[in-house]
Design a protein around this motif. Structure first.
Motif, PDB file in Angstrom:
ATOM      1  N   ALA A  88       0.838  -1.206   0.000  1.00  0.00           N
ATOM      2  CA  ALA A  88       0.000   0.000   0.000  1.00  0.00           C
ATOM      3  C   ALA A  88       0.870   1.251   0.000  1.00  0.00           C
ATOM      4  O   ALA A  88       0.574   2.218  -0.712  1.00  0.00           O
ATOM      5  CB  ALA A  88      -0.929  -0.004   1.209  1.00  0.00           C
ATOM      6  N   TYR A  89       1.933   1.246   0.794  1.00  0.00           N
ATOM      7  CA  TYR A  89       2.866   2.380   0.774  1.00  0.00           C
ATOM      8  C   TYR A  89       3.439   2.575  -0.622  1.00  0.00           C
ATOM      9  O   TYR A  89       3.535   3.701  -1.123  1.00  0.00           O
ATOM     10  CB  TYR A  89       4.016   2.163   1.756  1.00  0.00           C
ATOM     11  N   ALA A  90       3.834   1.479  -1.268  1.00  0.00           N
ATOM     12  CA  ALA A  90       4.399   1.574  -2.613  1.00  0.00           C
ATOM     13  C   ALA A  90       3.376   2.104  -3.612  1.00  0.00           C
ATOM     14  O   ALA A  90       3.690   2.968  -4.447  1.00  0.00           O
ATOM     15  CB  ALA A  90       4.926   0.213  -3.059  1.00  0.00           C
ATOM     16  N   ALA A  91       2.137   1.614  -3.538  1.00  0.00           N
ATOM     17  CA  ALA A  91       1.093   2.080  -4.451  1.00  0.00           C
ATOM     18  C   ALA A  91       0.792   3.561  -4.229  1.00  0.00           C
ATOM     19  O   ALA A  91       0.619   4.321  -5.191  1.00  0.00           O
ATOM     20  CB  ALA A  91      -0.177   1.246  -4.277  1.00  0.00           C
ATOM     21  N   LEU A  92       0.751   3.983  -2.973  1.00  0.00           N
ATOM     22  CA  LEU A  92       0.470   5.391  -2.694  1.00  0.00           C
ATOM     23  C   LEU A  92       1.627   6.291  -3.107  1.00  0.00           C
ATOM     24  O   LEU A  92       1.408   7.402  -3.604  1.00  0.00           O
ATOM     25  CB  LEU A  92       0.143   5.566  -1.210  1.00  0.00           C
ATOM     26  N   LEU A  93       2.866   5.837  -2.910  1.00  0.00           N
ATOM     27  CA  LEU A  93       4.007   6.623  -3.372  1.00  0.00           C
ATOM     28  C   LEU A  93       4.000   6.748  -4.894  1.00  0.00           C
ATOM     29  O   LEU A  93       4.282   7.824  -5.434  1.00  0.00           O
ATOM     30  CB  LEU A  93       5.319   6.013  -2.886  1.00  0.00           C
ATOM     31  N   CYS A  94       3.663   5.670  -5.585  1.00  0.00           N
ATOM     32  CA  CYS A  94       3.548   5.731  -7.051  1.00  0.00           C
ATOM     33  C   CYS A  94       2.423   6.674  -7.469  1.00  0.00           C
ATOM     34  O   CYS A  94       2.558   7.415  -8.449  1.00  0.00           O
ATOM     35  CB  CYS A  94       3.316   4.339  -7.624  1.00  0.00           C
ATOM     36  N   ALA A  95       1.328   6.663  -6.729  1.00  0.00           N
ATOM     37  CA  ALA A  95       0.211   7.556  -7.043  1.00  0.00           C
ATOM     38  C   ALA A  95       0.623   9.014  -6.889  1.00  0.00           C
ATOM     39  O   ALA A  95       0.325   9.847  -7.756  1.00  0.00           O
ATOM     40  CB  ALA A  95      -0.978   7.253  -6.143  1.00  0.00           C
ATOM     41  N   MET A  96       1.329   9.321  -5.823  1.00  0.00           N
ATOM     42  CA  MET A  96       1.761  10.702  -5.612  1.00  0.00           C
ATOM     43  C   MET A  96       2.801  11.124  -6.643  1.00  0.00           C
ATOM     44  O   MET A  96       2.806  12.266  -7.115  1.00  0.00           O
ATOM     45  CB  MET A  96       2.313  10.889  -4.197  1.00  0.00           C
ATOM     46  N   LEU A  97       3.659  10.208  -7.029  1.00  0.00           N
ATOM     47  CA  LEU A  97       4.644  10.502  -8.067  1.00  0.00           C
ATOM     48  C   LEU A  97       3.949  10.730  -9.411  1.00  0.00           C
ATOM     49  O   LEU A  97       4.331  11.643 -10.155  1.00  0.00           O
ATOM     50  CB  LEU A  97       5.655   9.362  -8.167  1.00  0.00           C
ATOM     51  N   CYS A  98       2.920   9.943  -9.706  1.00  0.00           N
ATOM     52  CA  CYS A  98       2.131  10.170 -10.919  1.00  0.00           C
ATOM     53  C   CYS A  98       1.471  11.544 -10.888  1.00  0.00           C
ATOM     54  O   CYS A  98       1.390  12.228 -11.915  1.00  0.00           O
ATOM     55  CB  CYS A  98       1.055   9.093 -11.064  1.00  0.00           C
ATOM     56  N   GLY A 156       3.765  13.447   3.245  1.00  0.00           N
ATOM     57  CA  GLY A 156       2.934  12.771   4.242  1.00  0.00           C
ATOM     58  C   GLY A 156       3.208  11.279   4.314  1.00  0.00           C
ATOM     59  O   GLY A 156       3.247  10.694   5.397  1.00  0.00           O
ATOM     60  N   LEU A 157       3.410  10.661   3.168  1.00  0.00           N
ATOM     61  CA  LEU A 157       3.701   9.220   3.158  1.00  0.00           C
ATOM     62  C   LEU A 157       5.071   8.911   3.744  1.00  0.00           C
ATOM     63  O   LEU A 157       5.225   7.915   4.459  1.00  0.00           O
ATOM     64  CB  LEU A 157       3.612   8.687   1.734  1.00  0.00           C
ATOM     65  N   VAL A 158       6.058   9.729   3.438  1.00  0.00           N
ATOM     66  CA  VAL A 158       7.377   9.514   4.038  1.00  0.00           C
ATOM     67  C   VAL A 158       7.290   9.678   5.554  1.00  0.00           C
ATOM     68  O   VAL A 158       7.875   8.901   6.313  1.00  0.00           O
ATOM     69  CB  VAL A 158       8.427  10.458   3.420  1.00  0.00           C
ATOM     70  N   GLY A 159       6.510  10.648   6.006  1.00  0.00           N
ATOM     71  CA  GLY A 159       6.295  10.805   7.441  1.00  0.00           C
ATOM     72  C   GLY A 159       5.586   9.608   8.050  1.00  0.00           C
ATOM     73  O   GLY A 159       5.949   9.135   9.130  1.00  0.00           O
ATOM     74  N   ALA A 160       4.576   9.100   7.360  1.00  0.00           N
ATOM     75  CA  ALA A 160       3.853   7.924   7.863  1.00  0.00           C
ATOM     76  C   ALA A 160       4.756   6.712   7.924  1.00  0.00           C
ATOM     77  O   ALA A 160       4.731   5.952   8.894  1.00  0.00           O
ATOM     78  CB  ALA A 160       2.641   7.632   6.973  1.00  0.00           C
ATOM     79  N   ARG A 195      12.773   0.270   6.892  1.00  0.00           N
ATOM     80  CA  ARG A 195      12.191   1.540   6.457  1.00  0.00           C
ATOM     81  C   ARG A 195      13.148   2.275   5.527  1.00  0.00           C
ATOM     82  O   ARG A 195      12.754   2.803   4.496  1.00  0.00           O
ATOM     83  CB  ARG A 195      11.872   2.433   7.650  1.00  0.00           C
ATOM     84  N   SER A 196      14.421   2.296   5.917  1.00  0.00           N
ATOM     85  CA  SER A 196      15.414   3.006   5.112  1.00  0.00           C
ATOM     86  C   SER A 196      15.591   2.352   3.746  1.00  0.00           C
ATOM     87  O   SER A 196      15.717   3.041   2.734  1.00  0.00           O
ATOM     88  CB  SER A 196      16.758   3.031   5.844  1.00  0.00           C
ATOM     89  N   ALA A 197      15.604   1.030   3.715  1.00  0.00           N
ATOM     90  CA  ALA A 197      15.751   0.331   2.437  1.00  0.00           C
ATOM     91  C   ALA A 197      14.555   0.613   1.531  1.00  0.00           C
ATOM     92  O   ALA A 197      14.719   0.852   0.327  1.00  0.00           O
ATOM     93  CB  ALA A 197      15.900  -1.167   2.674  1.00  0.00           C
ATOM     94  N   PHE A 198      13.353   0.597   2.101  1.00  0.00           N
ATOM     95  CA  PHE A 198      12.158   0.877   1.309  1.00  0.00           C
ATOM     96  C   PHE A 198      12.212   2.299   0.747  1.00  0.00           C
ATOM     97  O   PHE A 198      11.958   2.518  -0.436  1.00  0.00           O
ATOM     98  CB  PHE A 198      10.904   0.701   2.163  1.00  0.00           C
ATOM     99  N   LEU A 199      12.559   3.268   1.588  1.00  0.00           N
ATOM    100  CA  LEU A 199      12.623   4.649   1.127  1.00  0.00           C
ATOM    101  C   LEU A 199      13.759   4.854   0.131  1.00  0.00           C
ATOM    102  O   LEU A 199      13.644   5.671  -0.794  1.00  0.00           O
ATOM    103  CB  LEU A 199      12.759   5.596   2.320  1.00  0.00           C
TER     104      LEU A 199
END
Length: 149
Positions: free
Chosen positions: A73-83, A106-110, A122-126
């Protein structure tokens, strides 16, 4: 009440996650953004529709991951915001750019403060998300027309 989880059977809990009116508004947003893209012939509108669709997909994934953190879900939301950011850049629409950057922040904060577990995960994902963003930015830079000097 119908939810996205009822349609796709991702969630196993019995409580409703999204009301049907919110789902219908999201679907209408995707349809209207695609219709606008067809009428105006702007590429950014298609990416805006993709952003709305990714948020619709991320909602049931977020609530389905009760065992662990909602990384998909984090990945999908980050892709959505990037789009959303890229669509604003392509169409030169500042509100979309600002909304996308605020969503990313907001997502990076979450991810930073709400996720339990190791800081390394967390660091690897970011880091992976940052690398993907750099690749998208490089591709976008090559797609945009150059200004005459």
């Amino acid at each position: 009440m119908t939810t996205v989880d009822d349609l796709f059977r991702i969630r196993t809990a019995t409580t409703a996650a999204q009301p049907s009116w919110a789902i219908m508004c999201g679907v209408a947003g995707v349809i209207l953004a695609l219709a606008s893209a067809g009428l105006t012939r702007r590429a950014g509108e298609i990416l805006a529709a993709c952003a709305i669709g990714l948020v619709l997909i991320a909602a049931p994934i977020w609530s389905a991951s009760t065992a662990g953190e909602p990384w998909f879900a984090y990945a999908a939301l980050l892709c959505a915001m990037l789009c959303l950011v890229v669509s604003g850049v392509l169409d030169d629409v500042r509100p979309r750019i600002v909304a996308g950057w605020l969503g990313i922040a907001g997502l990076v904060g979450a991810i930073t403060w709400a996720v339990k577990g190791s800081l390394l995960r967390r660091s690897a994902f970011l880091a992976v998300a940052g690398i993907i963003a750099v690749v998208f930015a490089t591709a976008l830079n090559r797609m945009l027309p150059r200004a005459e000097r």
